[in-house]
Design a protein around this motif. Structure first.
Motif, PDB file in Angstrom:
ATOM      1  N   PRO A 290       0.808  -1.229   0.000  1.00  0.00           N
ATOM      2  CA  PRO A 290       0.000   0.000   0.000  1.00  0.00           C
ATOM      3  C   PRO A 290       0.838   1.273   0.000  1.00  0.00           C
ATOM      4  O   PRO A 290       0.538   2.225  -0.738  1.00  0.00           O
ATOM      5  CB  PRO A 290      -0.836  -0.135   1.281  1.00  0.00           C
ATOM      6  CG  PRO A 290      -0.929  -1.602   1.505  1.00  0.00           C
ATOM      7  CD  PRO A 290       0.403  -2.153   1.090  1.00  0.00           C
ATOM      8  N   THR A 291       1.901   1.291   0.802  1.00  0.00           N
ATOM      9  CA  THR A 291       2.749   2.485   0.868  1.00  0.00           C
ATOM     10  C   THR A 291       3.461   2.741  -0.446  1.00  0.00           C
ATOM     11  O   THR A 291       3.489   3.869  -0.957  1.00  0.00           O
ATOM     12  CB  THR A 291       3.781   2.338   2.001  1.00  0.00           C
ATOM     13  OG1 THR A 291       3.099   2.214   3.249  1.00  0.00           O
ATOM     14  CG2 THR A 291       4.713   3.545   2.047  1.00  0.00           C
ATOM     15  N   VAL A 292       4.057   1.687  -1.007  1.00  0.00           N
ATOM     16  CA  VAL A 292       4.806   1.851  -2.254  1.00  0.00           C
ATOM     17  C   VAL A 292       3.877   2.241  -3.400  1.00  0.00           C
ATOM     18  O   VAL A 292       4.224   3.092  -4.235  1.00  0.00           O
ATOM     19  CB  VAL A 292       5.592   0.567  -2.582  1.00  0.00           C
ATOM     20  CG1 VAL A 292       6.213   0.651  -3.970  1.00  0.00           C
ATOM     21  CG2 VAL A 292       6.681   0.334  -1.534  1.00  0.00           C
ATOM     22  N   ILE A 293       2.702   1.655  -3.450  1.00  0.00           N
ATOM     23  CA  ILE A 293       1.745   2.017  -4.495  1.00  0.00           C
ATOM     24  C   ILE A 293       1.354   3.492  -4.379  1.00  0.00           C
ATOM     25  O   ILE A 293       1.232   4.192  -5.392  1.00  0.00           O
ATOM     26  CB  ILE A 293       0.499   1.102  -4.428  1.00  0.00           C
ATOM     27  CG1 ILE A 293       0.873  -0.304  -4.923  1.00  0.00           C
ATOM     28  CG2 ILE A 293      -0.649   1.677  -5.260  1.00  0.00           C
ATOM     29  CD1 ILE A 293      -0.198  -1.336  -4.687  1.00  0.00           C
ATOM     30  N   GLU A 294       1.196   3.982  -3.167  1.00  0.00           N
ATOM     31  CA  GLU A 294       0.896   5.402  -2.980  1.00  0.00           C
ATOM     32  C   GLU A 294       2.043   6.262  -3.493  1.00  0.00           C
ATOM     33  O   GLU A 294       1.819   7.301  -4.125  1.00  0.00           O
ATOM     34  CB  GLU A 294       0.624   5.693  -1.505  1.00  0.00           C
ATOM     35  CG  GLU A 294       0.334   7.150  -1.184  1.00  0.00           C
ATOM     36  CD  GLU A 294      -0.950   7.664  -1.823  1.00  0.00           C
ATOM     37  OE1 GLU A 294      -1.102   8.902  -1.896  1.00  0.00           O
ATOM     38  OE2 GLU A 294      -1.783   6.853  -2.256  1.00  0.00           O
ATOM     39  N   TRP A 295       3.282   5.844  -3.255  1.00  0.00           N
ATOM     40  CA  TRP A 295       4.434   6.578  -3.789  1.00  0.00           C
ATOM     41  C   TRP A 295       4.386   6.632  -5.305  1.00  0.00           C
ATOM     42  O   TRP A 295       4.664   7.664  -5.910  1.00  0.00           O
ATOM     43  CB  TRP A 295       5.734   5.918  -3.336  1.00  0.00           C
ATOM     44  CG  TRP A 295       6.039   6.041  -1.889  1.00  0.00           C
ATOM     45  CD1 TRP A 295       5.513   6.940  -0.994  1.00  0.00           C
ATOM     46  CD2 TRP A 295       6.952   5.226  -1.143  1.00  0.00           C
ATOM     47  NE1 TRP A 295       6.034   6.731   0.261  1.00  0.00           N
ATOM     48  CE2 TRP A 295       6.932   5.693   0.195  1.00  0.00           C
ATOM     49  CE3 TRP A 295       7.780   4.150  -1.469  1.00  0.00           C
ATOM     50  CZ2 TRP A 295       7.718   5.116   1.196  1.00  0.00           C
ATOM     51  CZ3 TRP A 295       8.561   3.578  -0.477  1.00  0.00           C
ATOM     52  CH2 TRP A 295       8.519   4.056   0.840  1.00  0.00           C
TER      53      TRP A 295
END
Length: 355
Positions: A290-295
């Protein structure tokens, strides 16, 4: 169509039956692109200590949802998605501790289960993650490698103001670099390739060291005023680099190890105890998608120039040979599966196609 490693050194392009949804929580995905990872090469050469054969390899995947089961709630046909390439039991100590990436019964797609070097896959919804449709295929396919870089930074507890030494400017080292820079760290990168170091510089590396030209340890001492880096991430994964990582890291520092080689290193206890180092392994990722996709969705990750070459899936052996014969010319090689492009062309994002 699928790529199967039948046994070490033997790769076949095979035809297989169209997969079908069998469980209510599954989705059918049309695979568009897959990244070629170093671990895929290790499986091909019989150098993986964990892979089983025969195996359809590949775990860096982006595709499009074409069908969903009746209990799928977060995805719809047409969604652009990436795969979290692991299955876990949920009951063992690691899973109960929030570390399902090292589950006792861990199954990795492309290693223990058939992976993404195929035209269609059926996967449970829990490991399928939606990405912004505006992301190009060759960008979205890089989400999984960046979760590995994010995990390495998490395991090293990288903080703003830290000095981070990254050994190796291959794909994972470059992913770890971008994450560390976003955190606010000063980054030193070493690699034997000046071309890869130049690219690391374009991504924000503060200091570049070529071990073939300079005394890396002496240079690090000068850069850090004799203290050493607070965090060292060994993305080169050799016996020598692991030993070097322990030697150069600062007092109270952290060493992050990503290698899976079974070859032993010679490391004195004194180096660890005297400096009270924390030495940790980093495998796959823990809740980093989730975090990397947001980046990626917000443009914080620079991925548009990361992939350098593409091959159609049926030319997998040529892709492998190219990777091995041109190590300084490539950053990430992609396999086109659902994407079709004209022979010898260059796509709209300027990536040359090696056909």
């Amino acid at each position: 169509m699928a790529v199967q490693i039948v046994s070490p050194g033997r790769v076949d392009v095979i035809e297989k039956a169209m997969p079908r949804i069998q469980n209510e929580d599954e989705v059918l995905i049309k695979v568009q692109m897959v990244g070629v990872c170093g671990s895929d090469m290790h499986i091909y050469h019989g150098q993986s200590p964990v892979a089983t054969y025969p195996r359809i390899i590949g775990h860096e995947m982006v595709g499009e949802v074409v069908e969903i089961g009746p209990n799928v709630n977060q995805l719809v046909p047409g969604d652009k998605v990436v795969m979290e390439p692991i299955q876990w039991c949920g009951a063992c100590y690691a899973c109960q501790s929030g570390r399902r990436n090292v589950c006792v019964h861990l199954q990795v797609y492309g290693v223990h289960r058939d992976g993404a070097y195929q035209e269609y896959m059926v996967l449970p919804e829990r490991i399928v993650h939606k990405v912004d449709r505006r992301l190009a295929w060759h960008e979205a396919v890089l989400v999984e490698p960046f979760t590995i870089g994010a995990q390495a930074n998490w395991r090293g507890e990288v903080r703003a103001g830290d000095t981070v030494f990254i050994l190796g400017a291959g794909p994972i080292g470059l992913c770890a670099l971008q994450v560390a820079k976003m955190t606010g760290a000063t980054c030193i990168v070493s690699d034997l390739s000046d071309a890869k170091l130049a690219y690391a510089c374009s991504l924000g590396a503060d200091h570049l060291l070529n071990p073939g030209k300079v005394d890396v340890e002496a240079e690090i001492q000068e850069i850090t005023d004799g203290l050493g880096p607070n965090v060292t991430i060994d993305a080169a994964c050799t016996v020598h680099t692991f030993e070097q990582a322990v030697r150069v890291t600062s007092v109270a520092g952290r060493v992050v190890v990503l290698g899976l080689t079974a070859a032993p290193s010679q490391i004195a206890q004194l180096d660890i105890t005297k400096k009270e180092l924390t030495v940790v392994g980093s495998r796959l990722q823990t809740d980093k998608f989730p975090t990397v996709i947001e980046w990626f969705n917000t443009g914080r990750i620079k991925a548009d120039t990361f992939a350098t070459h593409r091959f159609p899936i049926e030319e997998i052996e040529r892709a492998f040979a190219f990777i091995e014969s041109h190590p300084n010319e490539i950053r990430k090689v992609l396999l086109e599966i659902g994407c079709s492009m004209r022979k010898g062309s260059v796509d709209g994002h300027g990536i040359p196609l090696t056909r």
